[in-house]
Design a protein around this motif. Structure first.
Motif, PDB file in Angstrom:
ATOM      1  N   SER A  85     -21.623  98.727 -61.384  1.00 29.72           N
ATOM      2  CA  SER A  85     -21.350  99.347 -62.681  1.00 29.72           C
ATOM      3  C   SER A  85     -22.697  99.730 -63.292  1.00 29.72           C
ATOM      4  CB  SER A  85     -20.548  98.396 -63.567  1.00 29.72           C
ATOM      5  OG  SER A  85     -20.051  99.075 -64.708  1.00 29.72           O
ATOM      6  N   HIS A  86     -22.763  99.876 -64.601  1.00 27.71           N
ATOM      7  CA  HIS A  86     -23.987 100.439 -65.192  1.00 27.71           C
ATOM      8  C   HIS A  86     -24.778  99.440 -66.035  1.00 27.71           C
ATOM      9  CE1 HIS A  86     -22.081 101.059 -69.251  1.00 27.71           C
ATOM     10  NE2 HIS A  86     -20.996 101.121 -68.523  1.00 27.71           N
ATOM     11  N   LEU A  87     -26.088  99.690 -66.134  1.00 29.44           N
ATOM     12  CA  LEU A  87     -27.012  98.812 -66.854  1.00 29.44           C
ATOM     13  C   LEU A  87     -27.190  99.208 -68.315  1.00 29.44           C
ATOM     14  CD1 LEU A  87     -29.875  98.655 -64.187  1.00 29.44           C
ATOM     15  CD2 LEU A  87     -28.473  96.707 -64.913  1.00 29.44           C
ATOM     16  N   TYR A  96     -21.522  93.511 -72.694  1.00 31.04           N
ATOM     17  CA  TYR A  96     -20.736  93.380 -71.458  1.00 31.04           C
ATOM     18  C   TYR A  96     -20.276  94.701 -70.858  1.00 31.04           C
ATOM     19  CZ  TYR A  96     -20.830  88.747 -73.425  1.00 31.04           C
ATOM     20  OH  TYR A  96     -21.264  87.572 -73.965  1.00 31.04           O
ATOM     21  N   ASP A  97     -20.215  95.751 -71.681  1.00 35.75           N
ATOM     22  CA  ASP A  97     -19.790  97.058 -71.170  1.00 35.75           C
ATOM     23  C   ASP A  97     -20.831  97.525 -70.152  1.00 35.75           C
ATOM     24  OD1 ASP A  97     -19.375  99.776 -70.690  1.00 35.75           O
ATOM     25  OD2 ASP A  97     -18.558 100.133 -72.679  1.00 35.75           O
ATOM     26  N   GLY A  98     -20.474  97.501 -68.901  1.00 32.22           N
ATOM     27  CA  GLY A  98     -21.393  97.891 -67.834  1.00 32.22           C
ATOM     28  C   GLY A  98     -22.044  96.691 -67.170  1.00 32.22           C
ATOM     29  N   LEU A 194     -15.901  96.419 -61.691  1.00 29.86           N
ATOM     30  CA  LEU A 194     -15.352  95.517 -62.703  1.00 29.86           C
ATOM     31  C   LEU A 194     -15.885  95.980 -64.049  1.00 29.86           C
ATOM     32  CD1 LEU A 194     -15.125  91.665 -62.739  1.00 29.86           C
ATOM     33  CD2 LEU A 194     -16.457  92.794 -64.519  1.00 29.86           C
ATOM     34  N   HIS A 195     -15.017  96.013 -65.065  1.00 36.18           N
ATOM     35  CA  HIS A 195     -15.430  96.484 -66.388  1.00 36.18           C
ATOM     36  C   HIS A 195     -14.688  95.702 -67.461  1.00 36.18           C
ATOM     37  CE1 HIS A 195     -16.663  99.307 -69.503  1.00 36.18           C
ATOM     38  NE2 HIS A 195     -17.528  99.786 -68.630  1.00 36.18           N
ATOM     39  N   ILE A 196     -15.356  95.520 -68.587  1.00 37.24           N
ATOM     40  CA  ILE A 196     -14.685  94.912 -69.729  1.00 37.24           C
ATOM     41  C   ILE A 196     -13.583  95.871 -70.196  1.00 37.24           C
ATOM     42  CG2 ILE A 196     -16.313  95.931 -71.398  1.00 37.24           C
ATOM     43  CD1 ILE A 196     -16.236  93.222 -72.858  1.00 37.24           C
TER      44      ILE A 196
END
Ligand SMILES: [Zn+2]
Length: 420
Positions: A85-87, A96-98, A194-196
């Motif tokens: 996912s992304h930083l 937590y998003d990413g 995986l993502h919030i």
């Protein structure tokens, strides 16, 4: 030790590192800020590199600053399974998003390195610049990694806060000699993210994890304007007015009706005017408003609903313009098509959740890096972890136990895919 037990241990360590990155890149009150190719994102990149190394996993940057950690498989000719996912974050966002997806993917790869026995290689990836505020476009890292755009396409885009072009920000990080990784449908058999969760459904249903069936597409106008005519609020009779607020309000309420109608057969439909304002330098309580700036955003997992929204918008702009004597300048339209996520990968997430005693709720989601993989012809899946307070705000929440459980579901699914 079993793969799942190893992963559970490593995920708990990953949680601690994630909390540390949160402390280093923001405050609880003001939120987290990790700009694309900026300081906070780079702090996160260095911390995750150190964490992976402590687990025996070397992360290697690509030309666009995405970090890759590869666990070799028994069959070197088989396509890889990717997860990540992304930083970055939005300005003043949550931790937590990413980042949760990055940490869970690194935990998965590290556990596979110890206890894997996977046929396919597993490639964990921490991507750059998924959030659109920084350069006005989303998915910067994954878009270039997958070849949807080149550095020449995006390099000139100015960052909204510094005004400096993307290329300059990237050059400062010295990835010029890093390789372009061969990530395509020829080399990758599937991508798991995986993502919030960014909505309230998992909390409402008291379930820790979900699996996305579709990524919404949308039709969007980020910088629209309605121009009417300023006038005296007491002196001007209704028939002589060209009231920009009432014109845009009519548009908004008509679209709320469209949404109510669409919802009967399409619960994924959403409509938002997140920006809506008169100009503080010229507006007044005693003036008929002559200008409103607004944004317009309709999303759905169904292409025909987006097409209907576009058609209704053009009809309403015509009729409101004629009746109210105002003018609309909608500005550039950004749209994306809905993506149906891969049924085989969805089944693997469900099977993995079942194996540890949980049902993954099926739901639609918003755009993520997974959409770029899907558009490159790579089967993609997004699994979601419970979060009570929405995302893109400092109150984003995730329980450690939910994160660890989510990482185990992700890891289990990745292992199913990597053994197939
Ligand atoms: Zn995200």
């Amino acid at each position: 030790m079993s793969f799942d037990r190893t992963l559970e241990d490593i995920a708990a360590q990953a949680w601690a590192v994630m909390e540390e990155i949160g402390r280093l890149t923001g405050t609880k009150e003001e939120g987290i800020t990790r700009p694309c190719y900026g300081e906070g994102e780079q702090i996160a990149a260095e911390k995750v590199t150190d964490f992976a190394r402590s687990l025996g996993l070397e992360l290697e940057p690509d030309r666009f600053g995405n970090l890759h950690g590869v666990v070799p498989g028994a069959d070197p000719s088989a396509k890889a399974i990717m997860t990540g996912s992304h930083l970055d974050s939005v300005p003043g966002g949550g931790n937590y998003d990413g980042l949760a997806g990055v940490m869970a993917s690194l935990a998965t790869a590290a556990a596979a390195l110890r206890d894997g026995g996977n046929r396919r290689s597993i490639r964990a990836v921490a991507m750059r610049g998924e959030e659109s505020p920084w350069f006005g476009t989303a998915y910067v890292g994954s878009r270039m990694m997958l070849g949807h755009s080149t550095l020449a396409d995006l390099g000139g885009l100015p960052r909204f806060d510094t005004g400096r072009p993307l290329q300059e920000h990237l050059d400062e990080l010295s990835y010029a000699s890093a390789p372009v990784m061969p990530i395509s449908r020829e080399t990758v058999a599937g991508f798991f993210e995986l993502h919030i969760e960014q909505g309230p459904l998992l909390t409402a249903k008291n379930l820790p994890v979900g699996v996305a069936t579709d990524i919404r597409g949308n039709t969007r106008y980020p910088e629209a304007r309605c121009l009417g005519e300023y006038g005296h609020s007491a002196a001007l009779p209704r028939a002589y007015r060209h009231d920009a607020v009432l014109a845009v309000a009519e548009l908004a309420l008509e679209f709320e009706r469209f949404w109510e109608e669409a919802e009967r057969h399409d619960p994924s439909c959403v409509f938002t005017m997140g920006k809506f304002g008169t100009d503080p330098s010229t507006h007044a309580m005693t003036k008929v408003p002559g200008e409103v700036r607004f944004s317009f955003n309709v999303g759905s997992i169904r292409e025909e609903v987006i097409a209907q929204a576009d058609a209704l918008l053009s009809r309403l702009l015509d009729s409101i313009t004629q009746r109210r004597g105002v003018r609309f300048e909608m500005g550039p339209r950004f749209g994306s098509l809905p993506s149906r996520l891969d049924p085989a990968l969805i089944a693997m997430v469900e099977e993995s959740a079942k194996a540890i005693g949980h049902d993954a709720l099926r739901l639609a989601t918003v755009g993520h890096d997974a959409a770029m993989f899907h558009q490159a012809g790579i089967p993609a899946s997004v699994m979601l972890v419970r979060n009570a307070n929405g995302s893109h705000n400092p109150r984003e929440s995730m329980a450690e136990a939910d994160f660890v459980l989510g990482a185990r579901v992700l890891g289990g699914a990745v292992m199913l895919a990597a053994s197939g």
